[in-house]
Design a protein around this motif. Structure first.
Motif, PDB file in Angstrom:
ATOM      1  N   UNK A 113       0.862  -1.186   0.000  1.00  0.00           N
ATOM      2  CA  UNK A 113       0.000   0.000   0.000  1.00  0.00           C
ATOM      3  C   UNK A 113       0.897   1.234   0.000  1.00  0.00           C
ATOM      4  N   UNK A 114       0.453   2.293  -0.674  1.00  0.00           N
ATOM      5  CA  UNK A 114       1.233   3.531  -0.586  1.00  0.00           C
ATOM      6  C   UNK A 114       0.310   4.741  -0.592  1.00  0.00           C
ATOM      7  N   UNK A 115       0.820   5.804   0.008  1.00  0.00           N
ATOM      8  CA  UNK A 115       0.085   7.049   0.169  1.00  0.00           C
ATOM      9  C   UNK A 115       0.332   7.919  -1.062  1.00  0.00           C
ATOM     10  N   UNK A 116      -0.666   8.025  -1.920  1.00  0.00           N
ATOM     11  CA  UNK A 116      -0.495   8.781  -3.167  1.00  0.00           C
ATOM     12  C   UNK A 116      -0.230  10.267  -2.906  1.00  0.00           C
ATOM     13  N   UNK A 117      -0.830  10.808  -1.869  1.00  0.00           N
ATOM     14  CA  UNK A 117      -0.604  12.221  -1.546  1.00  0.00           C
ATOM     15  C   UNK A 117       0.860  12.462  -1.187  1.00  0.00           C
ATOM     16  N   UNK A 118       1.419  11.568  -0.364  1.00  0.00           N
ATOM     17  CA  UNK A 118       2.830  11.701   0.019  1.00  0.00           C
ATOM     18  C   UNK A 118       3.748  11.461  -1.164  1.00  0.00           C
ATOM     19  N   UNK A 119       3.356  10.585  -2.083  1.00  0.00           N
ATOM     20  CA  UNK A 119       4.151  10.370  -3.286  1.00  0.00           C
ATOM     21  C   UNK A 119       4.226  11.650  -4.111  1.00  0.00           C
ATOM     22  N   UNK A 167     -11.349   2.713   5.718  1.00  0.00           N
ATOM     23  CA  UNK A 167     -12.220   3.354   6.709  1.00  0.00           C
ATOM     24  C   UNK A 167     -11.500   4.438   7.495  1.00  0.00           C
ATOM     25  N   UNK A 168     -10.200   4.305   7.680  1.00  0.00           N
ATOM     26  CA  UNK A 168      -9.493   5.182   8.622  1.00  0.00           C
ATOM     27  C   UNK A 168      -8.461   6.118   7.999  1.00  0.00           C
ATOM     28  N   UNK A 169      -8.188   5.988   6.709  1.00  0.00           N
ATOM     29  CA  UNK A 169      -7.175   6.834   6.072  1.00  0.00           C
ATOM     30  C   UNK A 169      -7.830   8.023   5.377  1.00  0.00           C
ATOM     31  N   UNK A 170      -7.193   9.192   5.503  1.00  0.00           N
ATOM     32  CA  UNK A 170      -7.731  10.417   4.901  1.00  0.00           C
ATOM     33  C   UNK A 170      -6.879  10.851   3.713  1.00  0.00           C
ATOM     34  N   UNK A 171      -6.461   9.886   2.929  1.00  0.00           N
ATOM     35  CA  UNK A 171      -5.658  10.186   1.750  1.00  0.00           C
ATOM     36  C   UNK A 171      -5.959   9.130   0.695  1.00  0.00           C
ATOM     37  N   UNK A 172      -5.487   9.381  -0.509  1.00  0.00           N
ATOM     38  CA  UNK A 172      -5.703   8.443  -1.605  1.00  0.00           C
ATOM     39  C   UNK A 172      -4.701   7.297  -1.500  1.00  0.00           C
TER      40      UNK A 172
END
Length: 454
Positions: free
Chosen positions: A164-170, A294-299
């Motif tokens: 899994x990766x955080x697209x916003x942070x990418x 359910x708990x992550x506020x990013x893509x």
């Protein structure tokens, strides 16, 4: 005339009340004894919490609403180890549930408890419920079948680790948010850029042994143990302290120094760090998707497990985790009828497809996979087919079929303990792996000596 009338009235009155009382008595007997009006409770102990626990409750509620004879009563008993331990103690006091959820690495332990388990293939045959192993995905059934292909437990929640990766942070780090890292060198470069852009950690993983030893080995077509990872006999010997695994752990230790990789603890303790945006990349169970959504506020982006490109044959295929449902002996016969009907219900394509789509667990039947694809779920939700593609990437080998090693719950704790020694700098990667193999083999020999199949 008057006396005759009174006689008839008295006779009629007495007859009415006697008849009424007789009918009432019969009705009471029927009401209390007839199975047509009795609901049989079937207790199911499980280890699903959070979003997964809510989906378990819904499965039970939907089955209960579909018929009126049986009521599945799910009960959360803690994590996998706590749940199976509770079942063992309950069996000793004859207060065991009919169904208990047991994680995949305890399969050999459950198989050894022959007098305590009711094999699922036998249960379904005895209760004349449709149950065909060929309907289930081979990557799942192979883990839980005997040498003749008979399923000993009911495949329920099968998962495999994915990325899994955080697209916003990418985006913030100047990385392509639509491109998941595929190899471990790519993971290192991406995680370094994430750190440089301000991330608290580049990447982390859950379930240290499951991800970084067990599935790492399968994905690189390397053995965990001799005797086909234990499928060939109880005398299997651990041998994962090879050069490839050592080099991988040594690289994690090196990255740990700058938090390109950051060890977050055992089991699922790493997952909240990803959800909170502390780590830009997370490798964990495909079934954490429900909680992450359910708990992550990013893509969120998805990718396969990474591999070292210089290892011949990699990537191979990953192995499953999760758990199955075991049936315990010495419950009333009526409960077993309910268990069989519940398992038949769980096997329905529409039920399995919904479970797969809502949780991230693998569909256990071909029909559920085909239905999910036909419904357009994979097209609407890019990345959700990764877990299936990964475990079916290549035909399984002896090294990538799975594990069947006695007391592996304890062995995994040993591996986790030794990995922690390496990550904290107290031992070299090679010393930690050598110690894990030595300690683990002692546990395997203890199990072998105590096994009735010895």
């Amino acid at each position: 005339m008057k006396s005759a009338f009174n006689f008839v009235r008295e006779f009629s009155h007495r007859f009415f009340w006697q008849g009424f009382l007789q009918l009432a008595a019969v009705a009471a007997v029927i009401g209390f004894s007839s199975p047509a009006f009795a609901v049989t409770d079937v207790v199911w102990w499980h280890a699903m919490s959070g979003e997964l626990g809510r989906h378990v409750d819904k499965l039970a509620a939907d089955f209960n609403a579909s018929q009126s004879e049986y009521r599945i009563v799910p009960s959360y008993k803690g994590n996998y180890t706590e749940t199976v331990t509770a079942a063992i103690f309950a069996f000793r006091s004859r207060s065991q549930p009919a169904i208990v959820q047991v994680n995949e690495i305890a399969t050999a332990t459950m198989m050894a408890a022959k007098g305590a388990i009711y094999p699922v293939y036998q249960l379904m045959r005895d209760e004349q419920e449709t149950f065909s192993p060929s309907a289930y995905l081979p990557a799942v059934t192979g883990y839980y079948a005997d040498v003749d292909g008979n399923l000993l437990s009911f495949p329920f929640n099968a998962s495999t680790p994915i990325l899994y990766y955080n697209k916003n942070m990418f985006r913030d780090a100047g990385l392509d948010p639509e491109l998941a890292p595929k190899t471990w060198p790519e993971i290192g470069l991406a995680a370094k850029k994430l750190r440089e852009s301000g991330a608290e950690c580049g990447f982390t993983t859950s379930w240290p042994s499951w991800v970084n030893v067990e599935n790492f080995s399968a994905f690189h077509n390397l053995p965990i143990a001799t005797r086909a990872n234990g499928f060939g006999g109880l005398d299997a010997v651990l041998n994962f302290n090879n050069e490839v695994v050592m080099r991988h752990i040594a690289q994690l230790v090196e990255w740990q120094a700058t938090k390109v990789f950051d060890y977050s603890g055992r089991a699922q303790s790493a997952e909240p760090r990803f959800q909170k945006g502390e780590c830009g990349i997370f490798i964990g169970s495909s079934a954490t998707r429900a909680d992450i959504k359910a708990n992550s506020k990013f893509e969120v982006g998805y990718g396969m497990m990474p591999y070292w490109p210089d290892v011949f044959g990699a990537p191979q295929n990953t192995i499953i985790g999760g758990a199955t449902l075991w049936v315990l002996r010495d419950r009333p016969a009526a409960e077993y009828k309910g268990v069989a009907k519940f398992f038949a219900y769980l096997s329905k394509p529409e039920v399995q497809a919904a479970w797969h789509q809502n949780t991230g667990y693998l569909p256990i039947t071909r029909a559920a996979f085909d239905l999910t694809r036909a419904q357009g779920f994979y097209d609407r939700n890019p990345g959700t087919a990764i877990s299936i593609e990964q475990i079916t990437l290549k035909p399984p080998t002896e090294n990538s079929r799975g594990l069947r090693l006695g007391s592996f719950v304890l062995v995994r704790d040993v591996i986790d303990d030794e990995l922690e020694q390496a990550f904290s700098g107290k031992k070299s990667a090679q010393a930690a792996l050598d110690s894990a193999v030595e300690r683990g083999n002692r546990l395997l020999r203890q199990f072998e000596r105590a096994s009735p199949d010895r």
